[in-house]
Motif scaffolding. Structure first.
Motif, PDB file in Angstrom:
ATOM      1  N   ILE A  24       0.837  -1.208   0.000  1.00 17.80           N
ATOM      2  CA  ILE A  24       0.000   0.000   0.000  1.00 17.80           C
ATOM      3  C   ILE A  24       0.868   1.253   0.000  1.00 17.80           C
ATOM      4  O   ILE A  24       0.577   2.226  -0.704  1.00 17.80           O
ATOM      5  N   GLU A  28       0.025   4.013  -2.903  1.00 18.15           N
ATOM      6  CA  GLU A  28      -0.842   5.104  -2.475  1.00 18.15           C
ATOM      7  C   GLU A  28      -0.040   6.362  -2.176  1.00 18.15           C
ATOM      8  O   GLU A  28       1.140   6.308  -1.838  1.00 18.15           O
ATOM      9  N   LEU A  32      -3.257   9.151   1.478  1.00 15.98           N
ATOM     10  CA  LEU A  32      -4.093   7.962   1.569  1.00 15.98           C
ATOM     11  C   LEU A  32      -3.470   6.900   2.474  1.00 15.98           C
ATOM     12  O   LEU A  32      -4.187   6.205   3.205  1.00 15.98           O
ATOM     13  N   SER A  36      -5.210   5.487   5.793  1.00 13.25           N
ATOM     14  CA  SER A  36      -5.521   4.063   5.946  1.00 13.25           C
ATOM     15  C   SER A  36      -5.020   3.518   7.277  1.00 13.25           C
ATOM     16  O   SER A  36      -5.711   2.715   7.927  1.00 13.25           O
ATOM     17  N   ILE A  68      -7.501   1.630  -1.910  1.00 13.06           N
ATOM     18  CA  ILE A  68      -6.579   1.422  -3.030  1.00 13.06           C
ATOM     19  C   ILE A  68      -7.277   1.656  -4.371  1.00 13.06           C
ATOM     20  O   ILE A  68      -6.644   2.017  -5.364  1.00 13.06           O
ATOM     21  N   THR A  71      -6.562   4.894  -6.366  1.00 15.27           N
ATOM     22  CA  THR A  71      -5.246   5.179  -6.929  1.00 15.27           C
ATOM     23  C   THR A  71      -5.253   5.088  -8.452  1.00 15.27           C
ATOM     24  O   THR A  71      -6.193   4.564  -9.054  1.00 15.27           O
TER      25      THR A  71
END
Length: 214
Positions: A24, A28, A32, A36, A68, A71
């Motif tokens: 991630i 990202e 973000l 998260s 996700i 993105t």
């Protein structure tokens, strides 16, 4: 990855959690990614506050994957961004050999995290992912946590100077190419806010234009 105790909650330190964190982080934006991680902390803290029993690792993975779909990887997708995230988590978990029932639970948690009125009646991981996201984005449940808890999480994973506008922009960039996917959700508010020419879906209009005689 920070794995220290923050406000009484720890990020899982198993291999799968570490792999997902790196995955991630690589795809990202910082906004973000930090969001998260905070979603996980809010979800876990609210779960403890409510006395719920939940799988910490599965909740963390759900939080990591939940946005996700916003993105650039999904820049041509016409699915709801939540479904893109749910599918990505499902694909990853299948490779890891996770039980089908657990995969379904995480798929539902991510797919339903912007759908109000349903997640809170389902498994704790599903209810808590929505609760954590709601806490970070609109402050739902803000007063259920102490000031010390809120400050500990945001100190470790800061919101930045203008998270509110930054999050709206992230939503917009992730959904502007698939406006039809926002129908029936509050996501259409983002497109209406950012694009004055956006036309919302109209359920009454659909009823009246249906090919029935009455």
């Amino acid at each position: 990855m920070k794995s220290d105790n923050i406000a009484g909650v720890r990020i899982p330190d198993g291999t799968m959690a570490r792999e997902v964190t790196q995955l991630i982080r690589d795809c990202e934006s910082e906004l973000l990614f930090q969001h998260s991680v905070r979603v996980y902390f809010w979800a876990a803290l609210l779960g403890e506050r409510k006395g719920l029993t939940f799988d910490v690792e599965l909740l963390y993975i759900a939080a990591m994957f939940h946005d996700i779909g916003l993105t650039s990887t999904y820049g041509s997708s016409q699915l709801r961004f939540e479904v893109d995230g749910a599918n990505a988590a499902r694909d990853y978990l299948r490779v890891q050999g996770i039980a089908a029932a657990d995969i379904e639970r995480i798929w539902l948690a991510i797919a339903l995290h912007t759908t109000p009125g349903i997640p809170e009646h389902l498994h704790p991981e599903i209810a808590l992912l929505q609760a954590g996201a709601g806490m970070d984005v609109v402050g739902r449940g803000y007063d259920m946590l102490t000031r010390e808890q809120r400050e500990a999480v945001t100190s470790a994973y800061p919101r930045g100077e203008d998270f509110k506008q930054g999050m709206i922009e992230a939503f917009y960039q992730g959904m502007k190419h698939r406006p039809q996917s926002t129908y029936g959700t509050f996501n259409d508010d983002v497109l209406a806010y950012k694009d004055p020419s956006f036309q919302r879906g109209d359920f009454c209009g659909l009823i009246l234009r249906a090919p029935w005689s009455s």
